[in-house]
Design a protein around this motif. Structure first.
Motif, PDB file in Angstrom:
ATOM      1  N   LEU A  89       6.172 -33.298 -34.088  1.00 41.55           N
ATOM      2  CA  LEU A  89       7.361 -34.117 -34.284  1.00 41.55           C
ATOM      3  C   LEU A  89       7.217 -35.045 -35.492  1.00 41.55           C
ATOM      4  CD1 LEU A  89      10.067 -34.432 -32.869  1.00 41.55           C
ATOM      5  CD2 LEU A  89       9.113 -36.343 -31.588  1.00 41.55           C
ATOM      6  N   TYR A 125      10.065 -30.466 -24.324  1.00 40.72           N
ATOM      7  CA  TYR A 125       9.419 -31.649 -23.753  1.00 40.72           C
ATOM      8  C   TYR A 125       8.999 -31.345 -22.316  1.00 40.72           C
ATOM      9  CZ  TYR A 125      13.949 -32.539 -21.484  1.00 40.72           C
ATOM     10  OH  TYR A 125      15.096 -32.431 -20.742  1.00 40.72           O
ATOM     11  N   SER A 169       5.141 -36.449 -23.404  1.00 38.01           N
ATOM     12  CA  SER A 169       6.267 -35.559 -23.097  1.00 38.01           C
ATOM     13  C   SER A 169       6.464 -34.470 -24.151  1.00 38.01           C
ATOM     14  CB  SER A 169       7.550 -36.379 -22.955  1.00 38.01           C
ATOM     15  OG  SER A 169       7.850 -37.023 -24.186  1.00 38.01           O
ATOM     16  N   VAL A 170       6.043 -34.709 -25.418  1.00 41.17           N
ATOM     17  CA  VAL A 170       6.246 -33.717 -26.486  1.00 41.17           C
ATOM     18  C   VAL A 170       4.984 -33.644 -27.344  1.00 41.17           C
ATOM     19  CG1 VAL A 170       8.750 -34.071 -26.579  1.00 41.17           C
ATOM     20  CG2 VAL A 170       7.235 -35.470 -27.999  1.00 41.17           C
ATOM     21  N   LEU A 212      12.837 -42.564 -33.496  1.00 40.47           N
ATOM     22  CA  LEU A 212      12.776 -41.712 -32.304  1.00 40.47           C
ATOM     23  C   LEU A 212      11.939 -42.372 -31.212  1.00 40.47           C
ATOM     24  CD1 LEU A 212      13.888 -38.921 -31.492  1.00 40.47           C
ATOM     25  CD2 LEU A 212      11.690 -37.965 -32.195  1.00 40.47           C
ATOM     26  N   MET A 213      12.490 -42.436 -29.983  1.00 41.51           N
ATOM     27  CA  MET A 213      11.757 -42.949 -28.819  1.00 41.51           C
ATOM     28  C   MET A 213      11.281 -41.751 -27.985  1.00 41.51           C
ATOM     29  SD  MET A 213      13.985 -46.209 -27.516  1.00 41.51           S
ATOM     30  CE  MET A 213      15.375 -45.161 -27.061  1.00 41.51           C
ATOM     31  N   VAL A 214       9.979 -41.669 -27.732  1.00 40.40           N
ATOM     32  CA  VAL A 214       9.380 -40.533 -27.045  1.00 40.40           C
ATOM     33  C   VAL A 214       8.470 -41.058 -25.931  1.00 40.40           C
ATOM     34  CG1 VAL A 214       7.967 -38.467 -27.298  1.00 40.40           C
ATOM     35  CG2 VAL A 214       9.451 -39.182 -29.170  1.00 40.40           C
ATOM     36  N   GLU A 215       8.617 -40.477 -24.732  1.00 41.96           N
ATOM     37  CA  GLU A 215       7.744 -40.835 -23.616  1.00 41.96           C
ATOM     38  C   GLU A 215       6.366 -40.262 -23.877  1.00 41.96           C
ATOM     39  OE1 GLU A 215       7.431 -40.031 -18.796  1.00 41.96           O
ATOM     40  OE2 GLU A 215       9.371 -39.848 -19.827  1.00 41.96           O
ATOM     41  N   ASP A 216       5.361 -41.038 -23.544  1.00 42.13           N
ATOM     42  CA  ASP A 216       3.988 -40.642 -23.810  1.00 42.13           C
ATOM     43  C   ASP A 216       3.671 -39.339 -23.076  1.00 42.13           C
ATOM     44  OD1 ASP A 216       1.408 -40.609 -24.663  1.00 42.13           O
ATOM     45  OD2 ASP A 216       0.699 -41.993 -23.120  1.00 42.13           O
ATOM     46  N   PRO A 263      13.274 -37.122 -25.492  1.00 40.80           N
ATOM     47  CA  PRO A 263      13.264 -38.030 -26.653  1.00 40.80           C
ATOM     48  C   PRO A 263      14.688 -38.420 -27.039  1.00 40.80           C
ATOM     49  CG  PRO A 263      11.814 -36.178 -27.015  1.00 40.80           C
ATOM     50  CD  PRO A 263      12.605 -35.848 -25.792  1.00 40.80           C
ATOM     51  N   SER A 264      14.838 -39.649 -27.521  1.00 40.89           N
ATOM     52  CA  SER A 264      16.149 -40.139 -27.945  1.00 40.89           C
ATOM     53  C   SER A 264      15.966 -41.050 -29.169  1.00 40.89           C
ATOM     54  CB  SER A 264      16.838 -40.899 -26.820  1.00 40.89           C
ATOM     55  OG  SER A 264      16.069 -42.038 -26.442  1.00 40.89           O
ATOM     56  N   ILE A 271       3.453 -34.636 -30.284  1.00 44.98           N
ATOM     57  CA  ILE A 271       3.681 -35.738 -31.214  1.00 44.98           C
ATOM     58  C   ILE A 271       3.391 -35.336 -32.658  1.00 44.98           C
ATOM     59  CG2 ILE A 271       2.987 -38.087 -31.827  1.00 44.98           C
ATOM     60  CD1 ILE A 271       4.629 -37.916 -29.325  1.00 44.98           C
TER      61      ILE A 271
END
Length: 629
Positions: free
Chosen positions: A358, A371, A352-353, A346-350, A378-379, A355
């Motif tokens: 998740l 998010y 944004s969610v 999983l790629m997550v922007e710092d 996230p993708s 953590i």
């Protein structure tokens, strides 16, 4: 003066014990690299495959590089060893003894020696011991047998003044792991080349008291490393020398038996037994078990794969360990790759969610993922499919297992025999080629069994003073009883029936007998099968009981031999019966008249020859009358 002599003797004994322990430590240091390899082999067989030899003589586990790494074991070594053991377990050599001459008396004594070996082998379960020794040699490369005389074995024949039973004694055979044997040099090519051998073994202190009558303060001892261990929390513990099992025992002490070959100074050799700082025994080598009635070592060596110029053999496990490590790595990396495909990265922007949430729950089905507004959702990182290189490398490693282990693909995978288009001839050639790769190991087993039989006869020749009772089942299922003593053993020329060590199952032997019956090779010139041959064929087919009362030839031969013995004691009571097979009796009596035993008796009683000839002529007359009828 006496005190001075006593003090001098104590100093000599103390120096002797110290020298033996110094020699033992030197030999143990020299053997460390071999011992480390044995430990590594045992670990891989038992499934502890993430370990290696460190600093040349220590086996240590190594940890994984990352917490997410898989470290599963896909053990192909254990099935290989099991397959080799199952094939080697078929090796049950049939032993026989060659007579000292062609005389009938020597032939009878050779048969008696063979019967003694067979009866002793049955008593000590020799084939079970061979299998135990083969397990050690397949894992460590080398195993040993120790043939000794146990004075406390056998039936009780008398009592001493304290009414303690005195036994007749008997032969004992023990399987010795390589951990207990310390040769003079690891460069010796055989046991006979060693000028001395130390047998070190951990005994319970009470056993030492019972055997040698000496009190020893015990401790915690590793029975394989043969070293004292530190006591932690009241229990002796250390990493086991034999593998992943704990080999530490409490209340034990190490007993060193040093066997020295005969020299000019000690023509009968020496045996020195020490424990801690005490001398338990010192004297000449106890057994006359070498050739030409000499004293020698009571040890016999068996190897899996012999090495030139080395006392220790090699194991096929040593060759397969690198392949097994590579196979484990490929399988684990393959599973990690599949985990990435199925679970995803999983790629997550710092920021944004959440953590932590998740990480704990992941992306479960139906999960509502919140998010931060305006951020990138996230993708899952896209990844390609599983590379074909993984499967190709896995197959190549499986083929390498087959190539270097001596066990073919068809032996390990019996289902493939029925799924492929393989002709019977091709399959037979593949199996024969598979068996041929085990010939070196089979020859070592055969030589060890033959040497065991020789030492058994030599020990009986040395110690069997009183007559002993021997019970055997003959070919017809009858129980025969013999009395024998050491004077009846006059030959030690033990040989092996080669037909008994073939890699043939019962079904294969039965099939071979049926083929011979169909071709007519078991019939005589008249196209008939003799009763003996018919009984032998039915016995191999598993129907030998049906022929118990049919082999009359063997009965007539035995009756004629009894008449021969009567001629030596009281020839007047030797009568002829109408139901005798006269031709068999004539042949046996003529052979008896030409024997050395009869010639010696003839010197005492010259009339014995005339009586025997008259008896033979009477058989001939009965034979002529039967032919006329």
């Amino acid at each position: 003066m006496q005190e001075r002599i006593k003090k001098h003797e104590e100093e000599v004994i103390k120096k002797l014990v110290e020298d033996i322990y110094t020699d033992f430590k030197k030999r143990r240091t020299e053997r460390k690299p071999f011992e480390a390899q044995w430990q590594l082999n045992n670990n891989f067989v038992m499934g502890n495959q993430y370990c290696s030899i460190v600093a040349g003589h220590e086996v240590e586990d190594y940890s994984k590089q990352y917490f997410w790494q898989e470290r599963e074991v896909f053990n192909h070594i254990a099935p290989l060893i099991e397959a080799r053991l199952s094939k080697l377990a078929r090796i049950k050599p049939a032993l026989t003894v060659l007579p000292a001459s062609a005389e009938e008396g020597d032939i009878k004594v050779a048969k008696l020696s063979r019967d003694i070996i067979n009866a002793t082998s049955e008593r000590i379960n020799i084939y079970g011991k061979i299998l135990d020794a083969t397990k050690w040699s397949e894992i460590c490369g080398t195993s040993f047998y120790k043939i000794i005389w146990n004075a406390g074995a056998g039936k009780s024949i008398a009592t001493d003044e304290a009414r303690i039973p005195i036994h007749e004694g008997d032969v004992e055979v023990a399987v010795i792991p390589p951990y207990e044997i310390f040769p003079e040099s690891s460069c010796s090519g055989s046991i006979e080349e060693c000028s001395s051998i130390i047998h070190a073994k951990a005994y319970n202190v009470q056993a030492i008291k019972n055997i040698w009558g000496v009190d020893i303060e015990g401790g915690s001892v590793d029975v394989f490393a043969l070293d004292k261990v530190q006591v932690l929390g009241g229990l002796g513990y250390r990493a086991a020398a034999s593998g992943v099992i704990n080999s530490v025992k409490n209340d034990h002490a190490i007993v060193l038996e040093k066997y020295e070959a005969p020299t000019v100074k000690y023509p009968n050799g020496r045996l020195i037994i020490v424990c801690e700082d005490k001398l338990l025994y010192m004297g000449e080598l106890p057994y006359i078990n070498a050739t030409e009635h000499k004293r020698g070592y009571p040890f016999i060596r068996q190897v899996s794969v012999g090495l030139a110029g080395c006392f220790w053999g090699s194991s096929v496990i040593e060759r397969t360990i690198p392949v097994q490590r590579a196979y484990n790595a490929v399988k684990n990396r393959k599973h990690e790759f599949l985990n990435r495909l199925s679970m995803g990265v999983l790629m997550v922007e710092d920021g944004s969610v959440d953590i932590e949430n998740l990480e704990e729950e992941g992306l479960s089905p139906g999960k509502v993922l919140i998010y931060r507004q305006g951020s990138t959702p996230p993708s899952i990182m896209s990844d390609r499919s599983l590379p074909i290189d993984f499967s190709a490398e896995e197959e190549r490693l499986i083929d390498e297992f087959t190539e270097i282990s001596g066990i073919s693909y068809y032996t390990r995978n019996t289902n493939s025999l029925f799924s492929g288009n393989i002709s019977g001839v091709t399959l037979q050639l593949l199996l024969e080629q598979d068996d041929a790769r085990l010939n070196a190991t089979v020859d070592s087993i055969k030589d060890a069994v033959k040497d065991i039989a020789k030492q058994i006869l030599r020990l009986y020749k040395q110690y069997a003073n009183t007559p002993r009772l021997l019970r055997l089942n003959n070919d017809r299922g009858e129980v025969e009883v013999f009395y024998w003593s050491r004077s009846d053993i006059n030959s030690e020329d033990v040989v092996i029936d080669n037909s008994s060590v073939a890699f043939q199952t019962l079904a294969q032997r039965q099939s071979r007998i049926l083929e011979l019956l169909q071709t007519g090779l078991l019939k005589d010139d008249e196209g008939k099968m003799s009763p003996f041959m018919r009984a032998k064929a039915l016995d191999i087919l598993g129907l030998g009981v049906w022929e118990n009362g049919v082999d009359l030839s063997a009965l007539h031969m035995r009756h004629a031999e009894k008449e021969n013995l009567l001629f030596l004691t009281n020839p007047r009571v030797v009568d002829i019966s109408e139901i005798d097979d006269h031709q068999i009796h004539i042949d046996k009596h003529i052979a008896f008249s030409l024997s050395r035993e009869f010639e010696q008796k003839l010197a005492q009683n010259p009339n014995l020859k005339d009586k025997l000839i008259a008896h033979i002529n009477l058989h001939k007359e009965y034979l002529k009358e039967g032919t006329k009828k």
